[in-house]
Design an enzyme around this catalytic site. Structure first.
Site, PDB file in Angstrom:
ATOM      1  N   LYS A 148     -21.220  20.926   9.053  1.00 39.48           N
ATOM      2  CA  LYS A 148     -22.034  22.059   8.958  1.00 39.48           C
ATOM      3  C   LYS A 148     -22.922  21.876   7.780  1.00 39.48           C
ATOM      4  O   LYS A 148     -24.153  22.234   7.732  1.00 39.48           O
ATOM      5  CB  LYS A 148     -21.198  23.401   8.619  1.00 39.48           C
ATOM      6  CG  LYS A 148     -20.463  23.694  10.016  1.00 39.48           C
ATOM      7  CD  LYS A 148     -21.208  24.047  11.017  1.00 39.48           C
ATOM      8  CE  LYS A 148     -20.607  24.713  12.387  1.00 39.48           C
ATOM      9  NZ  LYS A 148     -19.741  23.886  12.976  1.00 39.48           N
ATOM     10  N   LYS A 168     -18.575  14.350  25.642  1.00 40.13           N
ATOM     11  CA  LYS A 168     -17.529  15.066  26.305  1.00 40.13           C
ATOM     12  C   LYS A 168     -18.194  16.143  26.817  1.00 40.13           C
ATOM     13  O   LYS A 168     -19.036  16.907  26.534  1.00 40.13           O
ATOM     14  CB  LYS A 168     -16.293  15.682  25.480  1.00 40.13           C
ATOM     15  CG  LYS A 168     -16.835  16.559  24.131  1.00 40.13           C
ATOM     16  CD  LYS A 168     -15.663  16.936  23.377  1.00 40.13           C
ATOM     17  CE  LYS A 168     -16.056  18.426  22.535  1.00 40.13           C
ATOM     18  NZ  LYS A 168     -15.005  19.624  22.731  1.00 40.13           N
ATOM     19  N   LYS A 213     -19.664  23.395  26.254  1.00 39.49           N
ATOM     20  CA  LYS A 213     -20.567  24.564  26.588  1.00 39.49           C
ATOM     21  C   LYS A 213     -21.871  24.583  25.752  1.00 39.49           C
ATOM     22  O   LYS A 213     -22.771  25.235  26.212  1.00 39.49           O
ATOM     23  CB  LYS A 213     -19.955  25.946  26.512  1.00 39.49           C
ATOM     24  CG  LYS A 213     -19.587  26.076  25.041  1.00 39.49           C
ATOM     25  CD  LYS A 213     -18.974  27.395  24.703  1.00 39.49           C
ATOM     26  CE  LYS A 213     -18.311  27.661  23.351  1.00 39.49           C
ATOM     27  NZ  LYS A 213     -17.220  26.653  23.093  1.00 39.49           N
TER      28      LYS A 213
HETATM   29  P1  ADP Z   1     -16.721  23.522  23.748  1.00 45.24           P
HETATM   30  O1  ADP Z   1     -16.870  21.853  23.505  1.00 45.24           O
HETATM   31  O2  ADP Z   1     -17.404  23.730  25.329  1.00 45.24           O
HETATM   32  O3  ADP Z   1     -17.550  24.020  23.001  1.00 45.24           O
HETATM   33  P2  ADP Z   1     -14.587  24.441  22.390  1.00 45.24           P
HETATM   34  O4  ADP Z   1     -14.931  23.396  21.474  1.00 45.24           O
HETATM   35  O5  ADP Z   1     -14.603  25.813  22.649  1.00 45.24           O
HETATM   36  O6  ADP Z   1     -15.153  23.891  23.789  1.00 45.24           O
HETATM   37  O7  ADP Z   1     -12.908  23.963  23.138  1.00 45.24           O
HETATM   38  C1  ADP Z   1     -12.158  24.983  23.532  1.00 45.24           C
HETATM   39  C2  ADP Z   1     -10.873  24.135  24.024  1.00 45.24           C
HETATM   40  O8  ADP Z   1     -11.164  23.062  25.071  1.00 45.24           O
HETATM   41  C3  ADP Z   1     -10.198  23.212  22.931  1.00 45.24           C
HETATM   42  O9  ADP Z   1      -8.966  23.102  23.180  1.00 45.24           O
HETATM   43  C4  ADP Z   1     -10.833  21.863  23.330  1.00 45.24           C
HETATM   44  O10 ADP Z   1      -9.923  20.666  22.582  1.00 45.24           O
HETATM   45  C5  ADP Z   1     -11.021  21.742  24.499  1.00 45.24           C
HETATM   46  N1  ADP Z   1     -11.798  20.920  25.104  1.00 45.24           N
HETATM   47  C6  ADP Z   1     -13.228  21.157  25.126  1.00 45.24           C
HETATM   48  N2  ADP Z   1     -14.309  20.480  25.586  1.00 45.24           N
HETATM   49  C7  ADP Z   1     -13.385  19.440  26.221  1.00 45.24           C
HETATM   50  C8  ADP Z   1     -13.729  18.313  26.998  1.00 45.24           C
HETATM   51  N3  ADP Z   1     -14.693  17.970  27.411  1.00 45.24           N
HETATM   52  N4  ADP Z   1     -12.494  17.858  27.512  1.00 45.24           N
HETATM   53  C9  ADP Z   1     -11.236  18.110  26.974  1.00 45.24           C
HETATM   54  N5  ADP Z   1     -10.821  19.044  26.483  1.00 45.24           N
HETATM   55  C10 ADP Z   1     -11.986  19.835  26.028  1.00 45.24           C
HETATM   56 NA    NA Z   2     -17.309  22.823  20.773  1.00 39.69          NA
END
Ligand code: ADP
Ligand code: NA
Length: 346
Positions: free
Chosen positions: A117, A208, A211
């Site tokens: 950040k 990966k 969102k």
């Molecule tokens: P994003 O990456 O969409 O912002 P978050 O960081 O809010 O998602 O992650 C919420 C949960 O989902 C966490 O436990 C994270 O490890 C898992 N997660 C997020 N994206 C993936 C992905 N592409 N593959 C596997 N697990 C994921």
């Molecule tokens: Na994230």
């Protein structure tokens, strides 16, 4: 005693995508299925964490409801698991304050998410030192809140992705620090459960699924209709090699699709994506995408239907679940806080 307490949290930031599901939420359901009578399961919708970035009031409410509906729709049972909004349990914030009085600034500043950040603020505006000083305290100190989330329920097992293992280590540090000063009250979580499967973005398979990526076609949501799933998969990036085969290094896009189908399939006997891919060897990429559409829709179709019936219902199911979750989580947290407050001298 040897009873287990499993805690995990997810931010209310929109309907989860397949990555969230296969990486985290599916494992929550599995843990619930496998849990014996001595195992306590706590799953929190961490709305206090969500406000470390600006939130719109109405949208935050909607996201909270949708996340709760999703957790119920995937099969979490509010009687068996404690499913709760973090903000409905004041002890999380209270323990955070107490822990933050013993947490070192140095340790927190060295955490990679904070450093990234800082770098981001620096790169955005290298000449303006104030862009760094405008970063919010909550963003800096949220690992302390995460530590409180875990410790306030005396969690023994915390399923987290590898990107969060540093935070679990910090929670251990907080527990040990507190116990060193005030006597052995908190229990450091012992085991880190292995992370779930990683799902890659449909349009950039080297990243990966997330969102935060601006292209909505890069991810499949748990509530997507069959038609939406089909459309997103139709434009998913593959490669120019003819016919399907599993090779994550040479063919990341194709292999990601195969892994998605493998991880969602309900019936297949395949033990690995390689094994699963054998039946698909050489089929056209169009046929592979049709197959994956089918596999995804078969698995998430029932989830989508339950989600919709919960969201479109009277709201009673969500209110009842939230109320029950809040009661159980407050009871669990308050039992710990009684000991903590006594140890501190309150
Ligand atoms: P994003 O990456 O969409 O912002 P978050 O960081 O809010 O998602 O992650 C919420 C949960 O989902 C966490 O436990 C994270 O490890 C898992 N997660 C997020 N994206 C993936 C992905 N592409 N593959 C596997 N697990 C994921
Ligand atoms: Na994230």
């Amino acid at each position: 005693s040897s009873s287990k307490v499993i805690f995990s949290g997810i931010q209310p930031t929109g309907v989860p995508h397949l990555g969230n599901y296969l990486g985290a939420l599916q494992q929550w359901v599995k843990l619930q299925k496998e849990a014996d009578r001595d195992t306590q399961l706590l799953y929190s919708i961490v709305d206090l964490h969500a406000i470390t970035v600006p939130q719109d009031r109405a949208y935050l409410r909607q996201c909270k409801r949708e996340m709760l509906a999703t957790l119920l729709a995937i099969g979490l049972d509010p009687d068996r698991s404690t499913i709760f909004y973090q903000s409905s349990v004041p002890a999380h914030s209270e323990l955070m304050w107490i822990l933050s009085c013993g947490a070192s600034m140095g340790y927190l500043s060295r955490m990679t998410q904070w450093k990234s950040k800082l770098d981001l603020a620096d790169n955005a505006n290298p000449l303006d030192q104030s862009s760094k000083s405008k970063l919010k305290l909550g963003l800096f100190s949220y690992p302390v809140l995460q530590a409180a989330d875990i410790l306030v329920h005396r969690s023994t097992h915390v399923p987290v992705g590898h990107d969060q293992s540093q935070h679990l280590e910090f929670a251990r540090e907080c527990a040990n620090g507190f116990n060193h000063v005030h006597g052995k009250v908190l229990s450091a979580p012992e085991t880190l459960l292995s992370p779930g499967k990683r799902v890659m973005s449909l349009d950039r398979p080297q990243y990966k699924m997330s969102k935060s990526h601006p292209n909505p076609k890069s991810r499949i949501l748990l509530t997507d209709s069959r038609e939406e799933i089909r459309k997103k998969l139709r434009v998913a990036v593959t490669d120019s090699i003819e016919g399907a085969s599993y090779d994550p290094v040479q063919r990341p896009g194709v292999s990601n699709l195969i892994e998605i189908a493998f991880n969602l399939q309900n019936q297949s006997e395949a033990s690995s994506p390689e094994d699963y891919a054998r039946d698909l060897e050489g089929v056209s990429l169009k046929a592979l995408k049709d197959h994956v559409t089918e596999a995804v829709d078969q698995h998430i179709g029932p989830i989508r239907e339950r989600f919709e019936s919960i969201i479109k219902g009277s709201g009673r199911e969500l209110e009842d679940a939230a109320e029950l979750g809040s009661q159980k989580a407050n009871a669990s947290a308050n039992a710990t806080m009684k000991l903590v407050k006594d140890a501190v001298g309150f």
